[in-house]
Design a protein around this motif. Sequence first.
Motif, PDB file in Angstrom:
ATOM      1  N   ASP A 112      81.615  45.657  43.743  1.00 47.34           N
ATOM      2  CA  ASP A 112      82.421  45.816  44.962  1.00 47.34           C
ATOM      3  C   ASP A 112      81.492  44.951  46.054  1.00 47.34           C
ATOM      4  O   ASP A 112      80.346  44.963  46.022  1.00 47.34           O
ATOM      5  CB  ASP A 112      82.559  46.853  45.603  1.00 47.34           C
ATOM      6  CG  ASP A 112      83.593  47.833  44.592  1.00 47.34           C
ATOM      7  OD1 ASP A 112      84.625  47.103  43.924  1.00 47.34           O
ATOM      8  OD2 ASP A 112      83.563  48.967  44.790  1.00 47.34           O
ATOM      9  N   PRO A 159      79.558  44.098  49.666  1.00 48.47           N
ATOM     10  CA  PRO A 159      78.811  44.947  50.558  1.00 48.47           C
ATOM     11  C   PRO A 159      79.885  45.442  51.564  1.00 48.47           C
ATOM     12  O   PRO A 159      80.508  44.603  52.306  1.00 48.47           O
ATOM     13  CB  PRO A 159      77.738  44.071  50.773  1.00 48.47           C
ATOM     14  CG  PRO A 159      77.660  43.039  50.094  1.00 48.47           C
ATOM     15  CD  PRO A 159      78.920  42.745  49.345  1.00 48.47           C
ATOM     16  N   GLY A 160      79.685  46.743  51.976  1.00 48.02           N
ATOM     17  CA  GLY A 160      80.555  47.405  53.107  1.00 48.02           C
ATOM     18  C   GLY A 160      82.199  47.652  52.489  1.00 48.02           C
ATOM     19  O   GLY A 160      82.551  48.178  53.366  1.00 48.02           O
ATOM     20  N   TYR A 161      82.272  47.393  51.313  1.00 50.95           N
ATOM     21  CA  TYR A 161      83.576  47.913  50.791  1.00 50.95           C
ATOM     22  C   TYR A 161      83.728  49.100  50.332  1.00 50.95           C
ATOM     23  O   TYR A 161      82.754  49.732  49.644  1.00 50.95           O
ATOM     24  CB  TYR A 161      83.948  46.928  49.659  1.00 50.95           C
ATOM     25  CG  TYR A 161      85.104  47.579  49.110  1.00 50.95           C
ATOM     26  CD1 TYR A 161      86.817  47.209  49.563  1.00 50.95           C
ATOM     27  CD2 TYR A 161      85.232  48.184  47.866  1.00 50.95           C
ATOM     28  CE1 TYR A 161      87.569  47.453  48.899  1.00 50.95           C
ATOM     29  CE2 TYR A 161      86.552  48.567  47.249  1.00 50.95           C
ATOM     30  CZ  TYR A 161      87.904  48.301  47.660  1.00 50.95           C
ATOM     31  OH  TYR A 161      88.959  48.756  47.088  1.00 50.95           O
ATOM     32  N   THR A 162      84.702  50.073  50.701  1.00 55.49           N
ATOM     33  CA  THR A 162      84.774  51.397  50.508  1.00 55.49           C
ATOM     34  C   THR A 162      86.233  51.425  49.569  1.00 55.49           C
ATOM     35  O   THR A 162      87.098  51.081  50.257  1.00 55.49           O
ATOM     36  CB  THR A 162      84.738  52.430  51.544  1.00 55.49           C
ATOM     37  OG1 THR A 162      85.674  51.911  52.584  1.00 55.49           O
ATOM     38  CG2 THR A 162      83.314  52.340  52.117  1.00 55.49           C
TER      39      THR A 162
END
Length: 185
Positions: free
Chosen positions: A29, A31-34
């Motif tokens: 994923d 960076p920063g993806y949730t």
Amino acid sequence: MAVDASPPPQWVTDLNSTPTSKPKSSFPDPPGYTAPLSAKQRSQSSKNAAVRQAPTTEEMDTLKMKKAWELAIAPAKQLPMNAIGMYMTGNSLQIFSIFMVFTLFKTPVMAVLALQRTFAPFETPGTSGRMIGVKLVYVLMNLMMLGLGVWKVNKMGLLPTTRSDWLAWEGERTWSERAVPREWL
């Protein structure tokens, strides 16, 4: 009319149904993806969010001082751009350069006159003693902007800095010697 009872295409079925699991991918994923939370995870996170405590007055005073310092240093951040603009307008008297110089003088003067109103949101009993330094820096930064305006006016030749600029106030010179007798004059 006959109604066609054939099943919908596979893409319609896939679009309307939620995926059962995350598709397998060899890429991580970004960076920063949730990932979207399930209903169970959402209810747990809302319980944790309700536990968050309000900041203390000391924490709020620290935050207000940080914001006040950002505001105090803001005119210094505008100084390089204004200096480039003043350099690019040239030294001749044109409407654009006159307008730029007028703005360069007006903005800091108006900012200093509105000093108390500008820093009013940051004034608390805990920050009142420390705000004097912040306000002083703010005034100094605006004075630097005024100094840039004075430099530009001098480059345009509008400041009376030479002796010839003051000739109207000079008296007539009296001579102590003459090369010809007075009778000849």
